[in-house]
Design a protein around this motif. Structure first.
Motif, PDB file in Angstrom:
ATOM      1  N   ILE A 156      46.269  49.785  49.590  1.00 57.40           N
ATOM      2  CA  ILE A 156      46.137  48.420  49.372  1.00 57.40           C
ATOM      3  C   ILE A 156      45.786  48.586  47.642  1.00 57.40           C
ATOM      4  N   ARG A 172      36.123  44.808  48.009  1.00 54.80           N
ATOM      5  CA  ARG A 172      37.217  44.980  48.959  1.00 54.80           C
ATOM      6  C   ARG A 172      37.150  43.737  50.057  1.00 54.80           C
ATOM      7  N   LEU A 196      39.850  50.553  56.141  1.00 51.93           N
ATOM      8  CA  LEU A 196      38.661  50.174  55.067  1.00 51.93           C
ATOM      9  C   LEU A 196      37.200  49.861  55.898  1.00 51.93           C
ATOM     10  N   THR A 214      43.142  44.011  36.476  1.00 55.99           N
ATOM     11  CA  THR A 214      43.181  43.676  37.734  1.00 55.99           C
ATOM     12  C   THR A 214      43.531  44.654  38.709  1.00 55.99           C
ATOM     13  N   LYS A 215      43.636  46.149  38.174  1.00 58.21           N
ATOM     14  CA  LYS A 215      43.818  47.182  38.951  1.00 58.21           C
ATOM     15  C   LYS A 215      42.794  47.605  40.039  1.00 58.21           C
ATOM     16  N   TRP A 216      41.686  47.226  39.494  1.00 59.90           N
ATOM     17  CA  TRP A 216      40.280  47.469  40.337  1.00 59.90           C
ATOM     18  C   TRP A 216      39.766  46.292  41.192  1.00 59.90           C
ATOM     19  N   LEU A 217      40.547  45.261  41.063  1.00 63.40           N
ATOM     20  CA  LEU A 217      39.964  43.935  41.804  1.00 63.40           C
ATOM     21  C   LEU A 217      39.975  44.321  43.359  1.00 63.40           C
ATOM     22  N   ARG A 218      40.939  45.073  43.786  1.00 64.07           N
ATOM     23  CA  ARG A 218      40.936  45.374  45.236  1.00 64.07           C
ATOM     24  C   ARG A 218      39.596  46.384  45.739  1.00 64.07           C
ATOM     25  N   TRP A 231      38.567  40.963  48.383  1.00 65.68           N
ATOM     26  CA  TRP A 231      40.209  41.081  48.052  1.00 65.68           C
ATOM     27  C   TRP A 231      40.831  40.565  49.511  1.00 65.68           C
ATOM     28  N   SER A 246      46.080  46.375  43.595  1.00 63.47           N
ATOM     29  CA  SER A 246      45.851  45.016  42.975  1.00 63.47           C
ATOM     30  C   SER A 246      46.526  45.449  41.689  1.00 63.47           C
ATOM     31  N   GLY A 247      46.923  44.485  40.995  1.00 59.27           N
ATOM     32  CA  GLY A 247      47.414  44.524  39.464  1.00 59.27           C
ATOM     33  C   GLY A 247      48.831  44.343  39.574  1.00 59.27           C
ATOM     34  N   ASP A 248      49.500  44.116  38.220  1.00 58.08           N
ATOM     35  CA  ASP A 248      50.970  43.774  38.105  1.00 58.08           C
ATOM     36  C   ASP A 248      51.947  45.032  38.134  1.00 58.08           C
ATOM     37  N   ASN A 277      47.242  43.038  31.562  1.00 59.87           N
ATOM     38  CA  ASN A 277      46.278  42.535  32.805  1.00 59.87           C
ATOM     39  C   ASN A 277      45.792  43.825  33.617  1.00 59.87           C
TER      40      ASN A 277
END
Lengths: 286, 173
Positions: free
Chosen positions: A35, B82, A284, B75-79, B85, A37-39, B72
């Protein structure tokens, strides 16, 4: 585990074509994340054949991993390398949605009699090429067809379902619960199909990773219902190995026993069918 | 906090049962304490604040993260935040207008959300939970739930033990 070198090495070398030959070992792919996130996201995946989950201690998993992107396109993996104990490669996720990374193999194994001698059908034979590898005058052709699928799922952003469109070949997972939406304490439901048809009363094996640090395997032996659906309640967070095997399985948790390869002396056809499915699922913490 | 109404926000508003027949104007006063931790490597936590109501899509009110990194990348660690998210974050795009904010230093932070302004919808009558979740790089994660009901309002408090300190919510008309 009963096999000894050099048989062991030979068996592992054939791992993709003949899963039953290495049934003491487990094939798996382990993504660094399921899972994300990010672009602009990268996930790295290790692939190996081993006893413990998920440790590299036996053989690298060989094969040609393909990536199915949420938009239906197929991507190549990047930075692929095979070492002594594992294969590793990267997947670059530039779209939002769910990706499938899969190593799929199909093949026909068997033998035939020619001139009073039993000869094996060469490795890499498929249903399509079978006729061309059997010389004229061959008798007692014994074959079995296998379809193996080893896949993992990775979701960037919101989960999507495009990659679960069945191909109708081999064993496939049809989500009721999305495989990238698993939480400890919750129950997930998956459906399994063989060649596009639901697999009722099918054994499903689930083993949590980290075997090395506990005494018990904690294997869950589950069974699909009449519609081919299985329910899995996740006892704790972590990575889980899931296996569905049909036809020719003999080992523990390898599905119902079946006649071994070559039991019937069919003159040409690729039956009996043998199919194997493996996935790694991340659960998770709530 | 930039406040612009994007297509995303409008869609979320329309899809949410939170907005049906508002029970008067409401304001949420929220105080979040981020504890000072004596650790070898400290990074300010990512914090998400969202609103849950049974039968309605959860609504993100604030998300503090490294929004000003190049490309940006924050945003990698937004997950790692959890639960948020899964509940709301993964269907959003970032930066999210009115929701995105910078990470905050240890201390007490006051936030006010007024119905119909920015990310805060007008609240219909019923039971709600305001959730605050914090996840810290090379640190832990903690989540606190503050139940309240509309139109009753009132005050709810919770005390964190790790990544969050005292959190206090007052709901007024």
């Amino acid at each position: 585990m009963k096999l000894r070198t050099p048989l062991l090495a030979a068996a592992a070398f054939l791992a993709l074509a003949t899963p039953a030959a290495v049934q003491a070992h487990r094939m798996w792919m382990l993504p660094s994340a399921t899972i994300v996130s990010g672009d602009d996201v990268w996930v790295t995946i290790d692939a190996a054949v081993s006893n413990d989950l998920f440790y590299f201690e036996h053989q690298p998993l060989r094969g040609d991993p393909k990536v199915l992107a949420p938009d239906g396109s197929t991507l190549e993996v990047e930075n692929k390398a095979t070492g002594r104990y594992r294969t590793t490669f990267d997947v670059h996720l530039t779209q939002k949605g769910t990706y499938k990374v899969a190593i799929v193999s199909e093949g026909v194994m068997g033998s035939y009699m020619l001139g009073g001698e039993r000869k094996p059908i060469p490795r890499g034979t498929t249903t399509a090429t079978l006729a061309s590898v059997i010389p004229a005058g061959a008798t007692e052709v014994r074959t079995s067809e296998s379809a193996n699928r080893n896949e993992v799922f990775i979701t960037s952003g919101e989960p999507t379902n495009t990659v679960f469109k069945p191909t109708g070949k081999g064993i496939e997972l049809i989500p009721v619960t999305h495989p990238n939406d698993l939480v400890a304490g919750e129950t997930a439901t998956f459906q399994f199909t063989l060649d596009g048809k639901p697999m009722p009363e099918q054994a499903v094996t689930v083993i949590p990773g980290g075997i090395r640090y506990r005494d018990k395997l904690n294997q869950m032996d589950l069974k699909t219902d009449a519609a081919g659906k299985v329910q899995i309640k996740w006892p704790e967070p972590g990575m889980y190995w899931l296996n569905v095997t049909t036809g020719g399985g003999r080992g523990p948790g390898m599905g119902p026993g079946a006649e071994g390869q070559g039991a019937s002396a069919a003159p040409a056809g690729p039956a009996p069918r043998r199919a194997n499915y493996v996935t790694t699922l991340e659960v998770l913490a709530p | 906090m930039q406040i612009r109404l994007t297509g995303l926000t409008v869609t979320a508003l329309g899809a949410s049962a939170l907005v049906a027949s508002p029970a008067g104007a409401q304001t949420l006063d929220l105080t979040i304490t981020i504890p000072k931790l004596s650790v070898a490597e400290y990074h300010r936590p990512y914090v998400a604040v969202w609103l849950e109501k049974e039968g309605a899509a959860p609504r993100s009110l604030a998300v503090w993260y490294d929004f000003d990194m190049k490309a940006n990348e924050g945003t990698k660690w937004l997950r790692d935040v959890r639960q948020w998210w899964r509940a709301a974050g993964r269907s959003m795009s970032f930066p999210a207008d009115g929701v995105t904010g910078a990470t905050r230093a240890p201390g007490t932070h006051k936030l006010t959300f007024t119905a119909g302004r920015g990310p805060m919808p007008a609240l219909s009558g019923g039971k709600y939970t305001l959730v605050v979740e914090a996840a810290r790089e090379v640190g832990g994660r903690e989540l606190l739930r503050l139940p309240f009901s509309v139109p009753a309002g009132g005050t709810a408090t919770a005390q964190g033990s790790g990544e969050l300190g005292a959190v206090r919510l007052t709901v007024r008309r």
